[in-house]
Design a protein around this motif. Structure first.
Motif, PDB file in Angstrom:
ATOM      1  N   ALA A  20      12.694  34.047  38.491  1.00 10.04           N
ATOM      2  CA  ALA A  20      13.429  33.374  39.497  1.00 10.04           C
ATOM      3  C   ALA A  20      14.711  33.062  38.759  1.00 10.04           C
ATOM      4  CB  ALA A  20      12.835  32.010  39.813  1.00 10.04           C
ATOM      5  N   ALA A  21      14.703  32.406  37.418  1.00 11.84           N
ATOM      6  CA  ALA A  21      16.044  32.070  36.778  1.00 11.84           C
ATOM      7  C   ALA A  21      17.024  33.448  36.509  1.00 11.84           C
ATOM      8  CB  ALA A  21      15.654  31.896  35.250  1.00 11.84           C
ATOM      9  N   ASN A  22      16.404  34.632  36.535  1.00 12.68           N
ATOM     10  CA  ASN A  22      17.179  35.810  36.318  1.00 12.68           C
ATOM     11  C   ASN A  22      18.107  35.992  37.936  1.00 12.68           C
ATOM     12  OD1 ASN A  22      16.925  36.734  33.739  1.00 12.68           O
ATOM     13  ND2 ASN A  22      15.135  37.758  34.220  1.00 12.68           N
ATOM     14  N   GLU A  23      17.254  35.644  39.108  1.00 14.39           N
ATOM     15  CA  GLU A  23      17.842  36.079  40.200  1.00 14.39           C
ATOM     16  C   GLU A  23      18.832  34.962  40.521  1.00 14.39           C
ATOM     17  OE1 GLU A  23      14.448  35.849  43.266  1.00 14.39           O
ATOM     18  OE2 GLU A  23      13.705  37.506  42.202  1.00 14.39           O
ATOM     19  N   ILE A  24      18.530  33.505  39.851  1.00 11.22           N
ATOM     20  CA  ILE A  24      19.524  32.588  40.088  1.00 11.22           C
ATOM     21  C   ILE A  24      20.804  32.933  39.314  1.00 11.22           C
ATOM     22  CG2 ILE A  24      20.023  30.085  39.450  1.00 11.22           C
ATOM     23  CD1 ILE A  24      17.169  29.610  40.294  1.00 11.22           C
ATOM     24  N   ILE A  25      20.747  33.320  38.303  1.00 16.52           N
ATOM     25  CA  ILE A  25      22.111  33.752  37.426  1.00 16.52           C
ATOM     26  C   ILE A  25      22.866  34.949  38.129  1.00 16.52           C
ATOM     27  CG2 ILE A  25      22.551  35.095  35.037  1.00 16.52           C
ATOM     28  CD1 ILE A  25      22.438  31.840  35.133  1.00 16.52           C
ATOM     29  N   ALA A  26      21.738  35.782  38.583  1.00 20.26           N
ATOM     30  CA  ALA A  26      22.325  37.223  39.360  1.00 20.26           C
ATOM     31  C   ALA A  26      23.371  36.384  40.638  1.00 20.26           C
ATOM     32  CB  ALA A  26      21.449  38.170  39.688  1.00 20.26           C
ATOM     33  N   ALA A  27      22.996  35.529  41.280  1.00 25.29           N
ATOM     34  CA  ALA A  27      23.543  34.725  42.394  1.00 25.29           C
ATOM     35  C   ALA A  27      24.750  34.378  41.785  1.00 25.29           C
ATOM     36  CB  ALA A  27      22.647  33.821  43.030  1.00 25.29           C
ATOM     37  N   ALA A  28      24.988  33.518  40.640  1.00 23.05           N
ATOM     38  CA  ALA A  28      26.069  33.007  40.011  1.00 23.05           C
ATOM     39  C   ALA A  28      27.082  34.026  39.762  1.00 23.05           C
ATOM     40  CB  ALA A  28      25.709  32.217  38.681  1.00 23.05           C
ATOM     41  N   THR A  29      26.571  35.135  39.139  1.00 28.10           N
ATOM     42  CA  THR A  29      27.597  36.445  38.829  1.00 28.10           C
ATOM     43  C   THR A  29      28.177  36.946  40.147  1.00 28.10           C
ATOM     44  OG1 THR A  29      26.208  36.828  36.907  1.00 28.10           O
ATOM     45  CG2 THR A  29      27.606  38.499  37.785  1.00 28.10           C
ATOM     46  N   GLU A  30      27.608  37.132  41.208  1.00 30.51           N
ATOM     47  CA  GLU A  30      27.930  37.487  42.535  1.00 30.51           C
ATOM     48  C   GLU A  30      29.096  36.582  43.004  1.00 30.51           C
ATOM     49  OE1 GLU A  30      24.973  38.172  45.484  1.00 30.51           O
ATOM     50  OE2 GLU A  30      23.657  39.573  43.987  1.00 30.51           O
ATOM     51  N   ILE A  31      28.949  35.309  42.993  1.00 28.56           N
ATOM     52  CA  ILE A  31      29.691  34.297  43.372  1.00 28.56           C
ATOM     53  C   ILE A  31      30.993  34.587  42.409  1.00 28.56           C
ATOM     54  CG2 ILE A  31      30.433  31.953  43.530  1.00 28.56           C
ATOM     55  CD1 ILE A  31      27.254  31.301  44.180  1.00 28.56           C
ATOM     56  N   ALA A  32      30.975  34.589  40.980  1.00 30.84           N
ATOM     57  CA  ALA A  32      32.008  34.667  40.255  1.00 30.84           C
ATOM     58  C   ALA A  32      32.707  35.966  40.573  1.00 30.84           C
ATOM     59  CB  ALA A  32      31.531  34.778  38.856  1.00 30.84           C
ATOM     60  N   ALA A  33      32.197  36.918  41.191  1.00 29.15           N
ATOM     61  CA  ALA A  33      32.798  38.169  41.469  1.00 29.15           C
ATOM     62  C   ALA A  33      33.666  38.074  42.586  1.00 29.15           C
ATOM     63  CB  ALA A  33      31.707  39.257  42.006  1.00 29.15           C
ATOM     64  N   GLU A  34      33.290  37.253  43.541  1.00 24.79           N
ATOM     65  CA  GLU A  34      34.173  37.022  44.959  1.00 24.79           C
ATOM     66  C   GLU A  34      35.284  36.156  44.210  1.00 24.79           C
ATOM     67  OE1 GLU A  34      32.228  33.928  47.177  1.00 24.79           O
ATOM     68  OE2 GLU A  34      30.204  35.024  47.263  1.00 24.79           O
ATOM     69  N   TYR A  35      35.512  35.598  43.302  1.00 26.30           N
ATOM     70  CA  TYR A  35      36.921  35.099  42.663  1.00 26.30           C
ATOM     71  C   TYR A  35      37.288  35.754  41.607  1.00 26.30           C
ATOM     72  CZ  TYR A  35      35.407  30.622  44.848  1.00 26.30           C
ATOM     73  OH  TYR A  35      34.914  29.569  45.529  1.00 26.30           O
ATOM     74  N   ASP A  36      36.907  37.019  41.398  1.00 25.94           N
ATOM     75  CA  ASP A  36      37.610  38.068  40.454  1.00 25.94           C
ATOM     76  C   ASP A  36      37.391  37.532  38.952  1.00 25.94           C
ATOM     77  OD1 ASP A  36      38.160  40.636  39.698  1.00 25.94           O
ATOM     78  OD2 ASP A  36      40.373  40.054  39.808  1.00 25.94           O
ATOM     79  N   VAL A  37      36.463  36.734  38.701  1.00 26.17           N
ATOM     80  CA  VAL A  37      36.254  36.001  37.542  1.00 26.17           C
ATOM     81  C   VAL A  37      34.968  36.478  36.565  1.00 26.17           C
ATOM     82  CG1 VAL A  37      35.726  33.769  36.260  1.00 26.17           C
ATOM     83  CG2 VAL A  37      37.384  33.775  38.138  1.00 26.17           C
ATOM     84  N   GLU A  38      35.129  36.847  35.540  1.00 27.29           N
ATOM     85  CA  GLU A  38      34.149  37.229  34.643  1.00 27.29           C
ATOM     86  C   GLU A  38      33.434  36.229  33.802  1.00 27.29           C
ATOM     87  OE1 GLU A  38      33.487  40.285  30.921  1.00 27.29           O
ATOM     88  OE2 GLU A  38      34.714  41.100  32.448  1.00 27.29           O
ATOM     89  N   ILE A  39      32.199  35.730  34.155  1.00 22.43           N
ATOM     90  CA  ILE A  39      31.666  34.589  33.422  1.00 22.43           C
ATOM     91  C   ILE A  39      30.478  34.998  32.379  1.00 22.43           C
ATOM     92  CG2 ILE A  39      31.865  33.243  35.433  1.00 22.43           C
ATOM     93  CD1 ILE A  39      28.842  33.908  36.200  1.00 22.43           C
ATOM     94  N   THR A  40      30.176  34.018  31.607  1.00 21.71           N
ATOM     95  CA  THR A  40      29.297  34.159  30.430  1.00 21.71           C
ATOM     96  C   THR A  40      28.142  33.343  31.216  1.00 21.71           C
ATOM     97  OG1 THR A  40      30.924  34.085  28.748  1.00 21.71           O
ATOM     98  CG2 THR A  40      28.731  33.797  28.069  1.00 21.71           C
ATOM     99  N   THR A  41      26.880  34.082  30.813  1.00 25.43           N
ATOM    100  CA  THR A  41      25.674  33.415  31.722  1.00 25.43           C
ATOM    101  C   THR A  41      24.729  33.088  30.292  1.00 25.43           C
ATOM    102  OG1 THR A  41      24.628  35.346  32.083  1.00 25.43           O
ATOM    103  CG2 THR A  41      26.004  34.346  33.759  1.00 25.43           C
ATOM    104  N   ALA A  42      23.681  31.942  30.636  1.00 27.86           N
ATOM    105  CA  ALA A  42      22.745  31.908  29.793  1.00 27.86           C
ATOM    106  C   ALA A  42      21.452  30.969  30.600  1.00 27.86           C
ATOM    107  CB  ALA A  42      23.244  30.757  28.710  1.00 27.86           C
ATOM    108  N   ILE A  43      20.448  31.537  30.263  1.00 23.34           N
ATOM    109  CA  ILE A  43      19.256  30.635  30.547  1.00 23.34           C
ATOM    110  C   ILE A  43      18.708  30.103  29.509  1.00 23.34           C
ATOM    111  CG2 ILE A  43      16.719  31.009  31.577  1.00 23.34           C
ATOM    112  CD1 ILE A  43      18.318  33.607  33.022  1.00 23.34           C
TER     113      ILE A  43
END
Length: 149
Positions: free
Chosen positions: A64-87
């Protein structure tokens, strides 16, 4: 030197609004997105033959955590921003604060409350603890998810 922003994210409407705020407001900053996998939430997991299995509960929570982080990455892509993620595994407020201290976070952005059962009605006890103890400034977002720009 650009600042480092931490967006605490749990895929709730408030956390999504907070992430969108960070992505649209701090365009010259490094954005880190943190999901806290809280073991207290695993207790409700059903196990094999109705028997609780900590190992299975942890595996499900990590999926579930990996799916949530993937959702955050998709949102960042909408803004054309590269993010660093952590769980991280731990209690939410304490883990956000420790992460901010350990990673020299300049500013924390989080939703007023997430999806933590009845605790969501306490005006975000997590947000209150982070505001009081954060090593840097904190922005708490209260509104629902705005549409992507």
């Amino acid at each position: 030197m650009p600042s480092t922003i931490l967006a605490a994210f749990d895929d709730s409407p408030q956390a999504t609004a907070a992430l969108r705020h960070a992505l649209s407001t701090y365009d010259d900053a490094s954005i880190r997105v943190l999901y806290v996998n809280d073991p207290r939430q695993w207790a409700g997991s059903d196990g094999i033959d109705g028997i609780f299995s900590a190992e299975k509960a942890f595996e499900r929570s990590q999926e579930a955590a990996n799916e949530i982080i993937a959702a955050a990455t998709e949102i960042a892509a909408e803004y054309d921003v590269e993010i660093t993620t952590a769980i991280e595994v731990g209690t939410v407020a304490e883990t956000i604060i420790t992460y901010a201290e350990d990673h020299d976070i300049d500013h924390v952005v989080l939703g007023s409350h997430g999806r933590r059962g009845f605790r969501r009605f306490l005006l975000g006890s997590v947000a209150q603890r982070v505001v009081r103890r954060s090593p840097g400034s904190v922005t708490v977002i209260r509104e629902r998810t705005p549409t992507a720009e």
